[in-house]
Write a protein that holds these residues in place. Sequence first.
Motif, PDB file in Angstrom:
ATOM      1  N   VAL A 297      80.218 -43.051 115.208  1.00 54.38           N
ATOM      2  CA  VAL A 297      81.246 -43.738 116.115  1.00 54.38           C
ATOM      3  C   VAL A 297      82.191 -44.673 115.426  1.00 54.38           C
ATOM      4  CG1 VAL A 297      80.129 -43.247 118.473  1.00 54.38           C
ATOM      5  CG2 VAL A 297      79.851 -45.534 117.272  1.00 54.38           C
ATOM      6  N   TYR A 298      83.356 -44.563 115.635  1.00 51.69           N
ATOM      7  CA  TYR A 298      84.169 -45.953 115.289  1.00 51.69           C
ATOM      8  C   TYR A 298      84.446 -46.856 116.526  1.00 51.69           C
ATOM      9  CZ  TYR A 298      88.294 -48.409 113.588  1.00 51.69           C
ATOM     10  OH  TYR A 298      89.182 -49.492 113.198  1.00 51.69           O
ATOM     11  N   CYS A 299      84.199 -48.209 116.334  1.00 51.91           N
ATOM     12  CA  CYS A 299      84.408 -49.159 117.516  1.00 51.91           C
ATOM     13  C   CYS A 299      85.903 -49.988 116.912  1.00 51.91           C
ATOM     14  CB  CYS A 299      83.258 -50.064 117.306  1.00 51.91           C
ATOM     15  SG  CYS A 299      83.596 -51.383 118.496  1.00 51.91           S
ATOM     16  N   ARG A 300      86.667 -49.680 117.725  1.00 50.72           N
ATOM     17  CA  ARG A 300      88.026 -50.368 117.767  1.00 50.72           C
ATOM     18  C   ARG A 300      87.926 -52.024 117.716  1.00 50.72           C
ATOM     19  NH1 ARG A 300      91.713 -46.548 121.434  1.00 50.72           N
ATOM     20  NH2 ARG A 300      91.642 -44.743 120.274  1.00 50.72           N
ATOM     21  N   ALA A 301      86.910 -52.437 118.507  1.00 55.31           N
ATOM     22  CA  ALA A 301      86.912 -53.699 118.582  1.00 55.31           C
ATOM     23  C   ALA A 301      86.163 -54.603 117.657  1.00 55.31           C
ATOM     24  CB  ALA A 301      86.113 -54.164 119.879  1.00 55.31           C
ATOM     25  N   ASP A 302      85.599 -54.011 116.938  1.00 59.52           N
ATOM     26  CA  ASP A 302      84.849 -54.409 115.551  1.00 59.52           C
ATOM     27  C   ASP A 302      85.542 -53.743 114.271  1.00 59.52           C
ATOM     28  OD1 ASP A 302      82.578 -55.713 117.022  1.00 59.52           O
ATOM     29  OD2 ASP A 302      81.481 -53.778 117.431  1.00 59.52           O
ATOM     30  N   SER A 303      86.210 -53.044 114.338  1.00 61.18           N
ATOM     31  CA  SER A 303      86.810 -52.193 113.310  1.00 61.18           C
ATOM     32  C   SER A 303      85.816 -51.791 112.417  1.00 61.18           C
ATOM     33  CB  SER A 303      87.867 -52.764 112.545  1.00 61.18           C
ATOM     34  OG  SER A 303      88.567 -53.869 113.305  1.00 61.18           O
ATOM     35  N   ALA A 304      84.663 -51.173 112.895  1.00 61.35           N
ATOM     36  CA  ALA A 304      83.641 -50.741 112.267  1.00 61.35           C
ATOM     37  C   ALA A 304      83.146 -49.273 112.535  1.00 61.35           C
ATOM     38  CB  ALA A 304      82.420 -51.851 112.492  1.00 61.35           C
ATOM     39  N   TYR A 305      82.663 -48.561 111.453  1.00 64.83           N
ATOM     40  CA  TYR A 305      82.080 -47.338 111.537  1.00 64.83           C
ATOM     41  C   TYR A 305      80.765 -47.623 111.721  1.00 64.83           C
ATOM     42  CZ  TYR A 305      86.329 -45.247 110.324  1.00 64.83           C
ATOM     43  OH  TYR A 305      87.737 -44.672 110.198  1.00 64.83           O
ATOM     44  N   LEU A 306      80.104 -46.892 112.866  1.00 63.76           N
ATOM     45  CA  LEU A 306      78.555 -47.203 113.180  1.00 63.76           C
ATOM     46  C   LEU A 306      77.691 -45.796 113.304  1.00 63.76           C
ATOM     47  CD1 LEU A 306      79.168 -49.896 115.949  1.00 63.76           C
ATOM     48  CD2 LEU A 306      78.431 -50.375 113.443  1.00 63.76           C
ATOM     49  N   CYS A 307      76.451 -45.821 112.859  1.00 65.18           N
ATOM     50  CA  CYS A 307      75.721 -44.565 113.157  1.00 65.18           C
ATOM     51  C   CYS A 307      75.082 -44.683 114.635  1.00 65.18           C
ATOM     52  CB  CYS A 307      74.518 -44.508 112.020  1.00 65.18           C
ATOM     53  SG  CYS A 307      73.366 -45.779 112.380  1.00 65.18           S
ATOM     54  N   ALA A 308      74.475 -43.896 115.116  1.00 64.46           N
ATOM     55  CA  ALA A 308      74.273 -43.793 116.307  1.00 64.46           C
ATOM     56  C   ALA A 308      73.195 -44.841 116.760  1.00 64.46           C
ATOM     57  CB  ALA A 308      73.545 -42.422 116.875  1.00 64.46           C
ATOM     58  N   GLY A 309      72.526 -45.104 116.037  1.00 67.62           N
ATOM     59  CA  GLY A 309      71.309 -46.230 115.856  1.00 67.62           C
ATOM     60  C   GLY A 309      71.890 -47.614 116.038  1.00 67.62           C
TER      61      GLY A 309
END
Length: 118
Positions: free
Chosen positions: A26-38
Amino acid sequence: MLKQKSGGGESWARVCDKCRAAACAVYCRADSAYLCAGCDARVHAANHLASRHERVRVCEECERAPAALLCKADAASLCTACDADIHSANPLARRHQRVPVLPFSGCLPGPPSRACSR
Ligand SMILES: [Zn+2]
Ligand SMILES: [Zn+2]
Ligand SMILES: [Zn+2]
Ligand SMILES: [Zn+2]
């Protein structure tokens, strides 16, 4: 479903910005970060504010950009580039119906899991 492409790391899926060990989901807009599901679950379950962050799924095709469209025929979330690529390939694909991918907050949508309380 990780793409195991050997040689030339260029087409390798973008890794999670947090743990740098898994492919991002997923990509979090608030964090401007790409994250794995975990990491997504950990980061966004940490507090109330974080759980309201809007996130979008990462494109299933290139796994390098936030998905913009969901193809109903393929049941795939695609970024604009991959959508154009895939759906201009042949006349049949051009007829696929696509809907905009909506950001979500709270739990990662998908198969119902017991970890998700909502
Ligand atoms: Zn991670
Ligand atoms: Zn976030
Ligand atoms: Zn893509
Ligand atoms: Zn399609």
